[in-house]
Design an enzyme around this catalytic site. Structure first.
Site, PDB file in Angstrom:
ATOM      1  N   GLU A 117       0.846  -1.198   0.000  1.00 15.76           N
ATOM      2  CA  GLU A 117       0.000   0.000   0.000  1.00 15.76           C
ATOM      3  C   GLU A 117       0.876   1.241   0.000  1.00 15.76           C
ATOM      4  O   GLU A 117       2.089   1.164   0.239  1.00 15.76           O
ATOM      5  CB  GLU A 117      -0.953  -0.008   1.198  1.00 15.76           C
ATOM      6  CG  GLU A 117      -2.056  -1.045   1.018  1.00 15.76           C
ATOM      7  CD  GLU A 117      -3.166  -0.952   2.036  1.00 15.76           C
ATOM      8  OE1 GLU A 117      -3.027  -0.195   3.008  1.00 15.76           O
ATOM      9  OE2 GLU A 117      -4.165  -1.657   1.861  1.00 15.76           O
ATOM     10  N   ARG A 282      -1.203   9.490   1.659  1.00 15.85           N
ATOM     11  CA  ARG A 282      -2.586   9.910   1.418  1.00 15.85           C
ATOM     12  C   ARG A 282      -2.771  11.413   1.354  1.00 15.85           C
ATOM     13  O   ARG A 282      -3.571  11.902   0.566  1.00 15.85           O
ATOM     14  CB  ARG A 282      -3.468   9.369   2.549  1.00 15.85           C
ATOM     15  CG  ARG A 282      -3.761   7.932   2.346  1.00 15.85           C
ATOM     16  CD  ARG A 282      -4.772   7.435   3.314  1.00 15.85           C
ATOM     17  NE  ARG A 282      -4.940   6.029   3.016  1.00 15.85           N
ATOM     18  CZ  ARG A 282      -5.396   5.147   3.862  1.00 15.85           C
ATOM     19  NH1 ARG A 282      -5.753   5.516   5.079  1.00 15.85           N
ATOM     20  NH2 ARG A 282      -5.529   3.897   3.512  1.00 15.85           N
ATOM     21  N   HIS A 345     -11.575  10.605   6.326  1.00 16.90           N
ATOM     22  CA  HIS A 345     -11.386   9.172   6.505  1.00 16.90           C
ATOM     23  C   HIS A 345     -10.982   8.799   7.925  1.00 16.90           C
ATOM     24  O   HIS A 345     -11.475   7.820   8.480  1.00 16.90           O
ATOM     25  CB  HIS A 345     -10.315   8.702   5.519  1.00 16.90           C
ATOM     26  CG  HIS A 345     -10.104   7.225   5.493  1.00 16.90           C
ATOM     27  ND1 HIS A 345     -11.138   6.338   5.278  1.00 16.90           N
ATOM     28  CD2 HIS A 345      -8.987   6.467   5.636  1.00 16.90           C
ATOM     29  CE1 HIS A 345     -10.654   5.087   5.295  1.00 16.90           C
ATOM     30  NE2 HIS A 345      -9.362   5.151   5.530  1.00 16.90           N
ATOM     31  N   ARG A 380      -1.500   9.359   8.811  1.00 19.16           N
ATOM     32  CA  ARG A 380      -1.406   7.926   9.087  1.00 19.16           C
ATOM     33  C   ARG A 380      -0.929   7.140   7.871  1.00 19.16           C
ATOM     34  O   ARG A 380      -1.419   7.337   6.761  1.00 19.16           O
ATOM     35  CB  ARG A 380      -2.778   7.406   9.510  1.00 19.16           C
ATOM     36  CG  ARG A 380      -2.870   5.910   9.640  1.00 19.16           C
ATOM     37  CD  ARG A 380      -4.223   5.506  10.146  1.00 19.16           C
ATOM     38  NE  ARG A 380      -5.273   5.671   9.178  1.00 19.16           N
ATOM     39  CZ  ARG A 380      -5.759   4.697   8.412  1.00 19.16           C
ATOM     40  NH1 ARG A 380      -5.284   3.472   8.502  1.00 19.16           N
ATOM     41  NH2 ARG A 380      -6.744   4.926   7.573  1.00 19.16           N
TER      42      ARG A 380
HETATM   43  C1  LIG Z   1     -14.081   2.548   4.883  1.00 22.81           C
HETATM   44  C2  LIG Z   1     -12.902   2.381   5.809  1.00 22.81           C
HETATM   45  C3  LIG Z   1     -11.817   1.597   5.436  1.00 22.81           C
HETATM   46  C4  LIG Z   1     -10.727   1.426   6.288  1.00 22.81           C
HETATM   47  N1  LIG Z   1      -9.710   0.612   5.916  1.00 22.81           N
HETATM   48  C5  LIG Z   1      -8.692   0.389   6.802  1.00 22.81           C
HETATM   49  C6  LIG Z   1      -7.682  -0.569   6.505  1.00 22.81           C
HETATM   50  O1  LIG Z   1      -7.711  -1.220   5.469  1.00 22.81           O
HETATM   51  N2  LIG Z   1      -6.681  -0.740   7.415  1.00 22.81           N
HETATM   52  C7  LIG Z   1      -6.614  -0.034   8.582  1.00 22.81           C
HETATM   53  O2  LIG Z   1      -5.684  -0.233   9.373  1.00 22.81           O
HETATM   54  N3  LIG Z   1      -7.590   0.863   8.887  1.00 22.81           N
HETATM   55  C8  LIG Z   1      -8.621   1.069   8.038  1.00 22.81           C
HETATM   56  N4  LIG Z   1      -9.598   1.958   8.373  1.00 22.81           N
HETATM   57  C9  LIG Z   1      -9.548   2.629   9.676  1.00 22.81           C
HETATM   58  C10 LIG Z   1      -9.920   1.636  10.767  1.00 22.81           C
HETATM   59  O3  LIG Z   1     -10.974   0.820  10.312  1.00 22.81           O
HETATM   60  C11 LIG Z   1     -10.353   2.329  12.046  1.00 22.81           C
HETATM   61  O4  LIG Z   1      -9.496   3.355  12.391  1.00 22.81           O
HETATM   62  C12 LIG Z   1     -10.403   1.336  13.188  1.00 22.81           C
HETATM   63  O5  LIG Z   1     -11.172   0.231  12.817  1.00 22.81           O
HETATM   64  C13 LIG Z   1     -10.969   1.985  14.427  1.00 22.81           C
HETATM   65  O6  LIG Z   1     -11.271   0.990  15.363  1.00 22.81           O
HETATM   66  P1  LIG Z   1     -11.923   1.419  16.739  1.00 22.81           P
HETATM   67  O7  LIG Z   1     -12.188   0.162  17.487  1.00 22.81           O
HETATM   68  O8  LIG Z   1     -11.081   2.444  17.372  1.00 22.81           O
HETATM   69  O9  LIG Z   1     -13.282   2.159  16.345  1.00 22.81           O
HETATM   70  P2  LIG Z   1     -14.618   1.623  15.656  1.00 22.81           P
HETATM   71  O10 LIG Z   1     -14.416   0.391  14.901  1.00 22.81           O
HETATM   72  O11 LIG Z   1     -15.205   2.782  14.938  1.00 22.81           O
HETATM   73  O12 LIG Z   1     -15.531   1.267  16.903  1.00 22.81           O
HETATM   74  C14 LIG Z   1     -16.042   2.253  17.761  1.00 22.81           C
HETATM   75  C15 LIG Z   1     -17.079   1.613  18.651  1.00 22.81           C
HETATM   76  O13 LIG Z   1     -17.491   2.512  19.678  1.00 22.81           O
HETATM   77  C16 LIG Z   1     -18.902   2.510  19.777  1.00 22.81           C
HETATM   78  N5  LIG Z   1     -19.300   3.795  20.352  1.00 22.81           N
HETATM   79  C17 LIG Z   1     -19.023   5.016  19.860  1.00 22.81           C
HETATM   80  N6  LIG Z   1     -19.546   5.957  20.675  1.00 22.81           N
HETATM   81  C18 LIG Z   1     -20.158   5.310  21.700  1.00 22.81           C
HETATM   82  C19 LIG Z   1     -20.890   5.733  22.844  1.00 22.81           C
HETATM   83  N7  LIG Z   1     -21.107   7.022  23.095  1.00 22.81           N
HETATM   84  N8  LIG Z   1     -21.397   4.798  23.667  1.00 22.81           N
HETATM   85  C20 LIG Z   1     -21.199   3.478  23.421  1.00 22.81           C
HETATM   86  N9  LIG Z   1     -20.516   3.021  22.345  1.00 22.81           N
HETATM   87  C21 LIG Z   1     -20.000   3.927  21.503  1.00 22.81           C
HETATM   88  C22 LIG Z   1     -19.342   2.277  18.351  1.00 22.81           C
HETATM   89  O14 LIG Z   1     -20.662   1.865  18.301  1.00 22.81           O
HETATM   90  C23 LIG Z   1     -18.345   1.211  17.924  1.00 22.81           C
HETATM   91  O15 LIG Z   1     -18.736  -0.057  18.392  1.00 22.81           O
HETATM   92  C24 LIG Z   1     -10.707   2.113   7.531  1.00 22.81           C
HETATM   93  C25 LIG Z   1     -11.788   2.909   7.907  1.00 22.81           C
HETATM   94  C26 LIG Z   1     -12.883   3.037   7.071  1.00 22.81           C
HETATM   95  C27 LIG Z   1     -14.035   3.884   7.505  1.00 22.81           C
END
Ligand SMILES: Cc1cc2nc3c(=O)[nH]c(=O)nc-3n(C[C@H](O)[C@H](O)[C@H](O)COP(=O)(O)OP(=O)(O)OC[C@H]3O[C@@H](n4cnc5c(N)ncnc54)[C@H](O)[C@@H]3O)c2cc1C
Length: 535
Positions: A117, A282, A345, A380
């Site tokens: 990538e 990016r 993003h 990032r």
């Molecule tokens: C389309 C897309 C493609 C991507 N591709 C990649 C990739 O290929 N590789 C990579 O490394 N990263 C990628 N990313 C980034 C990566 O997916 C995210 O940064 C990462 O998954 C974040 O994980 P997280 O657990 O921190 O948050 P999330 O997966 O967003 O989870 C957050 C959680 O918190 C909960 N929540 C939020 N607020 C509250 C609240 N007030 N009360 C209770 N629960 C709450 C939500 O419901 C959710 O369950 C991508 C992102 C997107 C959008």
């Protein structure tokens, strides 16, 4: 000492990994999530997870190269210690994930199919289900958490929107949440915020709708320092939402396979902007696309040559989810160029933490996209965020179980500013906020634009149809204020923060890190009434 009760908020990969780590350590834990287990940005991740595995090392890759790529992509603003921890932990994390039944794609000989990538110097991207890495991870980790729940090793509360944290008590922390419009609360010894991103602040984002900066709002109202928020990543290739609203994003891995960006004249504009052309970091590619639109052009990703070179059906096999989504919108990247725009993003900054997930508030921890471990610096590196979320969520749980009361992260290197109290109260609705943020806090910024936005926001009060929507809007509003103050403060361009009115790019490698706290008089978002206690 009796084991501590930990509250984990959020169930993306950070929250799920944290939950499984509490099970491994035998710590009592409650996981709250605002929709169903596994919802959030994680499940949307396409490209994959970066890791230097033994297989990569045998092919010449090294953890030191991953560290160097991460720091370079981050415009040398990343924290060296955190980046080292991230990259050195990756192979161990892959092993742990496989123990939880995550299946990374392998060839017939059982070797990982390692992708390339943008801005990575080696093939080191593990993926699952072709381009469904996030879905594969979330499905396996969710199943593991569900089975721990069935064994009584963890409590899971779904449809629970956490609205406030009360850290006023000596060592107990109270989590206030809304469930089906009832106000409830529970106590814990320590709280981990794993609430994900802030994409809903922008009119065009790759994030699903629930990305409403809740962790940043919750932590800020609890008094925590939020840092590096001016660094917002814009993904270069969201299929133009005006033309195809349901088509979603096209992963960087498609360019990694050889697809290129062109304008409507067929010109490859990235060639003259960066020696890495379409595989530049990016922020560089997003600015290239933005500039094309400003000059009146349209931009497309053209993958037809990849299909010609690698054989008919290659793109559909390698990118089955993207192909299916495009097909549902009447598009086929094997046959025609696809119109794309740069869209919000990822948030590089967030709740300031050390490498053990500690925030500036004792008892409050953060991991995943809502946190700022400083690994991403000003931009990032692709596929580093799933890795970051899981590595540091596990670290945080270990610290939560072991830290002495009163332990918090240091803020030594940070220059911390305080946001003033909001003065007047003009009503502000979500579409207005999104339009203001997109205009003033987008790919291109100016000091004047940031000041103008600050004037509007500091005289506004969020309004929404119902309590849940208001909670989320208030979090986005707090976050927007912090980004605006940060964007004004950083007068030079750095990484994803591009000031078109700046004389030069800050590439000193010795950059200041800004943190922000709310004015102490900031009122709590909701005075919850009729509380019930979760037993
Ligand atoms: C389309 C897309 C493609 C991507 N591709 C990649 C990739 O290929 N590789 C990579 O490394 N990263 C990628 N990313 C980034 C990566 O997916 C995210 O940064 C990462 O998954 C974040 O994980 P997280 O657990 O921190 O948050 P999330 O997966 O967003 O989870 C957050 C959680 O918190 C909960 N929540 C939020 N607020 C509250 C609240 N007030 N009360 C209770 N629960 C709450 C939500 O419901 C959710 O369950 C991508 C992102 C997107 C959008």
């Amino acid at each position: 000492m009796s084991p501590r009760t930990l509250a984990i908020i959020g169930s993306g990969v950070a929250g799920l990994c944290a939950a499984l780590e509490t099970v491994r350590l035998g710590l009592p834990a409650i996981l709250l999530t605002k929709q169903q287990l596994g919802d959030g940005n994680s499940t949307c991740a396409q490209g994959g997870l970066s890791a230097v595995t033994a297989q990569g090392e045998a092919a010449g890759d090294a953890v030191a190269s991953h560290v160097a790529d991460t720091l370079r992509a981050g415009a040398w603003h990343g924290g060296a210690e955190a980046v080292q921890e991230l990259c050195a932990s990756a192979a161990g994390l892959v092993h742990t994930l496989e123990e939880h039944a995550v299946q990374f794609d392998k060839d017939a000989s059982g070797n990982y199919q390692l992708g390339l990538e943008a801005a990575h110097s080696a093939h080191r991207i593990l993926h699952a289900g072709g381009d469904a890495t996030g879905a594969g991870l979330v499905a396996a980790l969710t199943a593991a958490v569900r089975s721990a729940e069935r064994r009584g090793q963890i409590d899971v509360i779904e449809n629970a929107l956490v609205v406030d944290l009360d850290f006023a008590g000596a060592h107990r922390r109270t989590v206030h949440y809304l469930q089906e419009d009832r106000s409830l609360e529970l106590d814990a010894d320590a709280v981990l915020l794993a609430t994900g991103g802030l994409g809903s602040l922008y009119a065009a984002s790759t994030n699903p709708q629930g990305a409403t900066a809740d962790g940043i709002g919750l932590a800020a109202r609890a008094g925590a320092v939020i840092s590096d928020l001016e660094f917002i990543q814009f993904h270069p290739t969201l299929v133009d939402p005006q033309l195809h609203p349901q088509a979603g994003m096209i992963s960087e891995a498609v360019r990694g396979e050889g697809a290129v960006l062109v304008n409507e004249l067929g010109q490859r504009f990235m060639l003259e902007l960066d020696e890495r052309a379409d595989l530049a970091p990016r922020d560089v590619v997003a600015r290239g696309i933005h500039a094309q639109y400003q000059a009146g052009h349209q931009v497309f990703i053209d993958a037809r040559a990849v299909e010609t070179l690698k054989g008919a059906g290659f793109l559909a096999r390698r990118f089955p989810s993207i192909t299916a989504r495009l097909k549902a919108s009447g598009l086929d990247m094997a046959l025609a160029p696809i119109p794309v725009v740069a869209a919000q993003h990822y948030a590089m900054g967030g709740i300031h933490t050390d490498t053990r997930g500690r925030t500036s508030i004792p008892g409050l921890y953060a991991a995943g996209e809502c946190a700022n471990t400083t690994v991403h610096g000003a931009n990032r590196l692709a596929s580093n965020s799933l890795l970051e979320a899981m590595v540091f969520a596990c670290n945080a749980v270990n610290a939560m179980g072991a830290d002495a009361p009163g332990r918090a992260c240091g803020i030594g290197e940070l220059v911390v500013g305080q946001l003033p109290a909001v003065q007047a109260q003009a009503p502000l609705e979500l579409p207005q906020l999104q339009s203001l943020a997109s205009e003033h806090l987008g790919v291109y910024r100016t000091g004047e634009g940031a000041e103008q936005l600050i004037r509007v926001l500091d005289a506004s009060a969020p309004v929404a149809q119902d309590q849940r929507a208001l909670v989320e809007l208030d979090n986005l509003y707090t976050c927007a204020r912090m980004i605006a103050y940060a964007a004004k403060q950083r007068t030079q361009s750095l990484g994803a923060h591009h000031r078109v009115d700046a004389a030069s790019q800050d590439n000193t490698g010795n950059t200041v890190r800004y943190g922000w706290v709310l004015d102490s008089a900031q009122p709590m978002i909701r005075q919850l009434e009729n509380k019930e206690v979760h037993a």
